[in-house]
Design an enzyme around this catalytic site. Structure first.
Site, PDB file in Angstrom:
ATOM      1  CD1 TRP A   1      -2.669  -1.147   0.028  1.00 22.64           C
ATOM      2  CD2 TRP A   1      -3.352  -0.362   1.969  1.00 22.64           C
ATOM      3  NE1 TRP A   1      -4.075  -1.352   0.208  1.00 22.64           N
ATOM      4  CE2 TRP A   1      -4.515  -0.707   1.483  1.00 22.64           C
ATOM      5  CE3 TRP A   1      -3.528   0.481   3.171  1.00 22.64           C
ATOM      6  CZ2 TRP A   1      -5.690  -0.916   2.085  1.00 22.64           C
ATOM      7  CZ3 TRP A   1      -4.549   0.417   3.781  1.00 22.64           C
ATOM      8  CH2 TRP A   1      -5.716  -0.155   3.149  1.00 22.64           C
ATOM      9  CG  HIS A   2       4.035   1.712   2.197  1.00 22.82           C
ATOM     10  ND1 HIS A   2       4.614   0.917   2.962  1.00 22.82           N
ATOM     11  CD2 HIS A   2       3.053   1.716   2.817  1.00 22.82           C
ATOM     12  CE1 HIS A   2       4.347   0.896   4.093  1.00 22.82           C
ATOM     13  NE2 HIS A   2       3.057   1.118   3.982  1.00 22.82           N
TER      14      HIS A   2
END
Length: 575
Positions: A510-511
Site C-alpha cells: 500500500w505504499h
C-alpha cells in the site's frame, strides 16, 4: 502434537496480506464544519481549496485555517460513522468492504496485484495497519526540507494520533528472532528510522481504537474551515488568456452524492490556491481530467489540453511485499505491525498475528487475461466457476480467527517504475496503473535476501514455540503458493526458487507513490510547473517511500507545507 490447522484457515489469512501496508482521547471528535456535499451552495468562494481530505489534506487544511478561509472536498465519508474503522479487530473487515460507499476502493493493477485506495476523511490512515515511523534524516535532507520545521511538524502530529504499542508474545518473538539472526542493533522503542530492530509507534491506542489524520482537524479554526463529504471533484477550472499569460487555476467543479453539480472558486487574491491532496492515484488522475498531462492521452479521451505535461502519471512505484504464513501450535494475540527489522540490504521485516479475514475473491477476476506473467505454465486461477467456489470456501471461514501469523518483507526504494493512465473521464473510476514489480534485477535480489532473513527468523530459537517443528519451511512456502494473493500465474519452480517465489506471490504493502514527482511535475514548493495557483501536496510527489511506513511523513508534510504557505503569506503582507 498434531498439526491443528487447515488450508481454509490459511486462505482466510490472505486478506491481512493486503495491508501495507485531540489529546489521546477515546471519544470521536465532533466537527461542526464537516457537512455532506449536498448542503453546499451552487457556488462559494475560498482562499484555499483542498481536493482530498486524506492523510496530507487534513493536517494541511487544519493548519491553513489558522490564517485563511479553507474548503476541503473529500469524495468519501466520515471515519467516525463506521465502527469497522474504529477498532483494530475490524481492520481486515474494512479492507474487504466492497460496497459502493466503502472507505476502501478496490483496484487491480495491470500487474495482476490486488490493491486498495482510500475513499474516506483521513485517507490511508483510516485503512492501514497503524505503524508510525518518521523518515530518516537522509530522506529529509534530500527532499530539501527545513529540519527544524520537519521535527516540529512531526511532534504536532504525534500529540494527537500516536502511541507506544503494548508488545506481547508474538511480536516479542519476532523482535528477538530478528536480533538473533543479526538485524542489529536493538533500538528499542523509537519513532526514528534507524538500521537494526526497533519497536515503532502506532495510531492504535491502548484500547485498540484507531486514531487517524481526520483527528488532526481538531487543530482547525472552526470559523474558517468547511469540509464537504461525498464531494467528488470532476475537474479543476482555469483562466487562460489566449496564450498570452500562464494558465491559472481559479476553481473546481464537484458533484454531491445525488449527482448535483457545485462550484467552488478562489477569492480574488493573486496568492490564493487550489491544492491537490488526492493521493498517488487521485492527484495525477485529476490533473489529467483537468487538462494537465500527456497531450496524446488527453486528446484520446476528448479532454481539452491546458498544459501538455507528459510526465504526469509517470514514475509510479510500489514497494513489493512478500510473506510467509506461520501456523502456530499455541494461541497468538491479535497484533498488527509493531516491530520492524530495518536491514542493511534494503528490506524491512515486519509481522502481524491473529487475524481472520474472508475475502470476496470471486469479484476480483482480471479484466484482461493478458495479465498472466507466463503463458507457458498452467493458470493458477482457473475459470470463473472455480474462482466462485474458492470464494465460497474463503467467505465461509471469514469469522474464524487464525492461530498463527505472518512475517513479511517490504522491498524499500524499488528501482522498478511504472505509470498511470486514464481508463475513462469519470473521476469515480480507477485509472489503469502499472507498477512493473521486479522489472529491475536489484529489486528481486533484495526480495530474495529478505525472504532468507524471514526464513532465518522463523527457524530461530526465539520463534520455536510459535511454529510446528514437523513443518518445514518448504511446506510453508508451498502453502503460500496455494493462497490467491494475486491474479498472477504460478510456476512449479517457485517451490524451490525464492526468485520465482517473490515474483509469483508479490503483493502490495500500500505504499505506492509517484505520478507527480518533484522536479518534473511540481517544483520544490510543490507548485505545478507551468500553472499558477495550483500545488500538489501528497505522496504522489515522492520518489521513494519514507520510513518503513509513509503515513507519518505524509501527515508531517501536510502540516509542514501549511506552515510554510502561511508564513510566506504573512511575510508578503508585511512588505
Amino acid at each position: 502434537m498434531g498439526l491443528q490447522w487447515d488450508l481454509i484457515g490459511i486462505i482466510t489469512l490472505a486478506g491481512i496480506l493486503m495491508f501495507h501496508c485531540f489529546a489521546h482521547s477515546e471519544k470521536a471528535p465532533y466537527y461542526t464544519f464537516v457537512k455532506d456535499a449536498n448542503s453546499a451552495p451552487e457556488i462559494a468562494y475560498y482562499d484555499y481549496i483542498i481536493i482530498g481530505g486524506g492523510t496530507a489534506g487534513c493536517p494541511l487544511a487544519a493548519t491553513l485555517s489558522q490564517g485563511a478561509r479553507v474548503l476541503v472536498l473529500e469524495r468519501g465519508g466520515s471515519p467516525y460513522d463506521n465502527p469497522n474503522i474504529t477498532n483494530m479487530e475490524n481492520f481486515a473487515t474494512t479492507l474487504a468492504d466492497m460496497s459502493p460507499r466503502s472507505p476502501a476502493q478496490q483496484f487491480i493493477s495491470q500487474d495482476g496485484v490486488f490493491n486498495v485506495r482510500a475513499r474516506v476523511l483521513g485517507g490511508g490512515s483510516v485503512l492501514n495497519a497503524g505503524f508510525y515511523t518518521r523518515a530518516d534524516t537522509g530522506y529529509v535532507k534530500e527532499a530539501g526540507w527545513n529540519e527544524t520545521l520537519v521535527n516540529q511538524s512531526y511532534e504536532w502530529v504525534e500529540k494527537v494520533v500516536t502511541f507506544k504499542p503494548p508488545l506481547m508474545e508474538w511480536q516479542s518473538a519476532v523482535r528477538d528472532g530478528l536480533l538473533e539472526v543479526g538485524v542489529l542493533p536493538n533500538n528499542g522503542f523509537t519513532y526514528d528510522h534507524v538500521s537494526g530492530t526497533k519497536v515503532g509507534g502506532t495510531i492504535f491506542d491502548t484500547e485498540g481504537h484507531r486514531h487517524t489524520a481526520a483527528d488532526l482537524l481538531q487543530y482547525a479554526d472552526p470559523t474558517r474551515i468547511t469540509v464537504y463529504l461525498h464531494a467528488t471533484v470532476q475537474k479543476i477550472s482555469f483562466n487562460y488568456n489566449n496564450g498570452t499569460a500562464r494558465t491559472r487555476a481559479n476553481g473546481v467543479i464537484f458533484k454531491d452524492v445525488f449527482g448535483v453539480e457545485h462550484r467552488a472558486r478562489l477569492n480574488k487574491n493573486s496568492k490564493n490556491e487550489i491544492i491537490l491532496s488526492a493521493g498517488a492515484i487521485g492527484s495525477p488522475q485529476l490533473l489529467m481530467l483537468s487538462g494537465i498531462g500527456p497531450s496524446e492521452q488527453l486528446e484520446a479521451h476528448g479532454i481539452k489540453v491546458m498544459v501538455d505535461q507528459p510526465l504526469v502519471g509517470r514514475g509510479m512505484a510500489d514497494n513489493p511485499m512478500n510473506a510467509i504464513f506461520v501456523p502456530s501450535p499455541r494461541p497468538v494475540e491479535l497484533s498488527l505491525i509493531q516491530v520492524v527489522g530495518v536491514t542493511k540490504f534494503g528490506s524491512y521485516i515486519e509481522a502481524a498475528s491473529g487475524l481472520g479475514f474472508g475475502y470476496s475473491w470471486a469479484q476480483r477476476l482480471p479484466r484482461d487475461p493478458g495479465l498472466a506473467v507466463n503463458q507457458t505454465d498452467q493458470p493458477f486461477m482457473g475459470s470463473p466457476e472455480a474462482m466462485s467456489e474458492a470464494a465460497k470456501t474463503i467467505n465461509a471461514a471469514a469469522s474464524t480467527p487464525l492461530r498463527g501469523g505472518v512475517v513479511l518483507e517490504k522491498v524499500t526504494g524499488p528501482l522498478s517504475r511504472g505509470h498511470l493512465e486514464l481508463r475513462t473521464t469519470d473521476p469515480n473510476d480507477n485509472p489503469a496503473v502499472t507498477f512493473n514489480y521486479f522489472e529491475e534485477p536489484e529489486d528481486l535480489k533484495r526480495c530474495v535476501e529478505g525472504m532468507n532473513t524471514i526464513i532465518d527468523v522463523i527457524k530461530s530459537n526465539a520463534f520455536l514455540e510459535f511454529r510446528y517443528p514437523t513443518m518445514s519451511v518448504r511446506a510453508l512456502l508451498t502453502v503460500m503458493l496455494n493462497v490467491p494473493v494475486n491474479l498472477r500465474r504460478r510456476h512449479a519452480r517457485a517451490a524451490i526458487s525464492l526468485e520465482q517465489y517473490c515474483i509469483d506471490t508479490v503483493m502490495t504493502i500500500w505504499h505506492y507513490h509517484g505520478g507527480c514527482h518533484v522536479g518534473t511535475v511540481v517544483d520544490h514548493d510543490y507548485k505545478v510547473i507551468g500553472v499558477d495557483a495550483l500545488r500538489v501536496i501528497d505522496g504522489s510527489t515522492f520518489s521513494g517511500s519514507p520510513g518503513t511506513n509513509p503515513q507519518a511523513t505524509v501527515m508531517m508534510l501536510g502540516r509542514y507545507m501549511g506552515e510554510k504557505i502561511l508564513r510566506e503569506s504573512y511575510s508578503r503582507r508585511r512588505k
